[in-house]
Design a protein around this motif. Structure first.
Motif, PDB file in Angstrom:
ATOM      1  N   UNK A  14      42.262  43.445  34.148  1.00  0.00           N
ATOM      2  CA  UNK A  14      42.096  42.878  35.485  1.00  0.00           C
ATOM      3  C   UNK A  14      42.329  41.373  35.511  1.00  0.00           C
ATOM      4  N   UNK A  15      42.247  40.735  34.377  1.00  0.00           N
ATOM      5  CA  UNK A  15      42.548  39.305  34.277  1.00  0.00           C
ATOM      6  C   UNK A  15      44.051  39.064  34.205  1.00  0.00           C
ATOM      7  N   UNK A  16      44.773  39.901  33.457  1.00  0.00           N
ATOM      8  CA  UNK A  16      46.211  39.691  33.235  1.00  0.00           C
ATOM      9  C   UNK A  16      47.116  40.342  34.282  1.00  0.00           C
ATOM     10  N   UNK A  17      46.737  41.489  34.806  1.00  0.00           N
ATOM     11  CA  UNK A  17      47.621  42.232  35.699  1.00  0.00           C
ATOM     12  C   UNK A  17      47.878  41.556  37.054  1.00  0.00           C
ATOM     13  N   UNK A  18      46.884  40.966  37.736  1.00  0.00           N
ATOM     14  CA  UNK A  18      47.185  40.340  39.029  1.00  0.00           C
ATOM     15  C   UNK A  18      48.235  39.230  38.961  1.00  0.00           C
ATOM     16  N   UNK A  19      48.204  38.335  37.959  1.00  0.00           N
ATOM     17  CA  UNK A  19      49.298  37.357  37.886  1.00  0.00           C
ATOM     18  C   UNK A  19      50.656  38.011  37.621  1.00  0.00           C
ATOM     19  N   UNK A  20      50.670  39.107  36.853  1.00  0.00           N
ATOM     20  CA  UNK A  20      51.919  39.840  36.643  1.00  0.00           C
ATOM     21  C   UNK A  20      52.407  40.392  37.981  1.00  0.00           C
ATOM     22  N   UNK A  21      51.498  40.959  38.765  1.00  0.00           N
ATOM     23  CA  UNK A  21      51.862  41.496  40.080  1.00  0.00           C
ATOM     24  C   UNK A  21      52.419  40.390  40.987  1.00  0.00           C
ATOM     25  N   UNK A  22      51.827  39.209  40.943  1.00  0.00           N
ATOM     26  CA  UNK A  22      52.336  38.084  41.750  1.00  0.00           C
ATOM     27  C   UNK A  22      53.740  37.688  41.312  1.00  0.00           C
ATOM     28  N   UNK A  23      53.974  37.619  40.002  1.00  0.00           N
ATOM     29  CA  UNK A  23      55.316  37.269  39.514  1.00  0.00           C
ATOM     30  C   UNK A  23      56.325  38.349  39.886  1.00  0.00           C
ATOM     31  N   UNK A  24      55.919  39.606  39.805  1.00  0.00           N
ATOM     32  CA  UNK A  24      56.821  40.690  40.203  1.00  0.00           C
ATOM     33  C   UNK A  24      57.151  40.609  41.684  1.00  0.00           C
ATOM     34  N   UNK A  25      56.177  40.268  42.518  1.00  0.00           N
ATOM     35  CA  UNK A  25      56.430  40.119  43.956  1.00  0.00           C
ATOM     36  C   UNK A  25      57.449  39.021  44.209  1.00  0.00           C
ATOM     37  N   UNK A  26      57.340  37.924  43.483  1.00  0.00           N
ATOM     38  CA  UNK A  26      58.311  36.825  43.634  1.00  0.00           C
ATOM     39  C   UNK A  26      59.693  37.260  43.175  1.00  0.00           C
ATOM     40  N   UNK A  27      59.761  38.004  42.081  1.00  0.00           N
ATOM     41  CA  UNK A  27      61.062  38.496  41.599  1.00  0.00           C
ATOM     42  C   UNK A  27      61.707  39.446  42.595  1.00  0.00           C
ATOM     43  N   UNK A  28      60.897  40.350  43.176  1.00  0.00           N
ATOM     44  CA  UNK A  28      61.434  41.281  44.164  1.00  0.00           C
ATOM     45  C   UNK A  28      61.877  40.567  45.427  1.00  0.00           C
ATOM     46  N   UNK A  29      61.118  39.540  45.827  1.00  0.00           N
ATOM     47  CA  UNK A  29      61.467  38.787  47.037  1.00  0.00           C
ATOM     48  C   UNK A  29      62.715  37.947  46.849  1.00  0.00           C
ATOM     49  N   UNK A  30      62.977  37.518  45.628  1.00  0.00           N
ATOM     50  CA  UNK A  30      64.125  36.635  45.387  1.00  0.00           C
ATOM     51  C   UNK A  30      65.438  37.373  45.200  1.00  0.00           C
ATOM     52  N   UNK A  31      65.384  38.708  45.125  1.00  0.00           N
ATOM     53  CA  UNK A  31      66.630  39.456  44.898  1.00  0.00           C
ATOM     54  C   UNK A  31      67.245  39.922  46.193  1.00  0.00           C
TER      55      UNK A  31
END
Length: 156
Positions: free
Chosen positions: A139-156
């Protein structure tokens, strides 16, 4: 049930009451074993950073698979569909309680965990973990991963 049994029926057409599926750019579409490199790296690093993570799936809120980092023993299409079902229930709970947008849900089973995290408004990160996984660390590591994935999906 044997290992080869299918747990969920496969969708053959889009339901009219659901939003249309997101059209993926060529860099994300295609062979899920060759994902968009930055997304694949994020999913793989999550498994490396947290002992006990067996794999992770990136899917749409509609339950369709985008890409995955799971061993062949796990069906990524089923995991994406289960993540969407978990999201649907979590969203209804949050709406009923007036607690804002869905962020995360965790299911603990006899031999492991299934956690689902919101990745922006259209995608979900689901993580399968062994019973010995450190859930607090997940729960400490996954939310920042989810945020980075959201940025990657938004930038494509």
């Amino acid at each position: 049930m044997s290992t080869g049994d299918t747990f969920l029926p496969r969708r053959t057409s889009q339901r009219p009451d659901l939003p249309p599926p997101v059209t993926l750019p060529p860099s994300l579409a295609g062979n899920p074993s060759l994902p968009y490199p930055a997304i694949g790296t994020e999913l793989h690093e999550l498994r490396l950073q947290i002992p006990g993570v067996q794999g992770s799936v990136l899917g749409g809120v509609d339950g369709l698979l985008i890409t995955h980092d799971v061993p062949s023993a796990l069906d990524p299409d089923d995991l994406a569909a289960m993540a969407a079902a978990t999201f649907g229930l979590g969203r209804q709970v949050s709406l009923r309680l007036g607690q804002g947008e869905f962020r995360q849900s965790t299911v603990r089973n006899q031999s492991g965990y299934f956690a689902v995290y919101a990745v922006g408004p259209q995608a979900l990160l689901s993580v399968v973990g062994a019973d010995a996984i450190n859930v607090a660390r997940l729960h400490l590591h996954a939310p920042p991963v989810a945020e980075r994935l959201a940025k990657l999906l938004a930038s494509t």
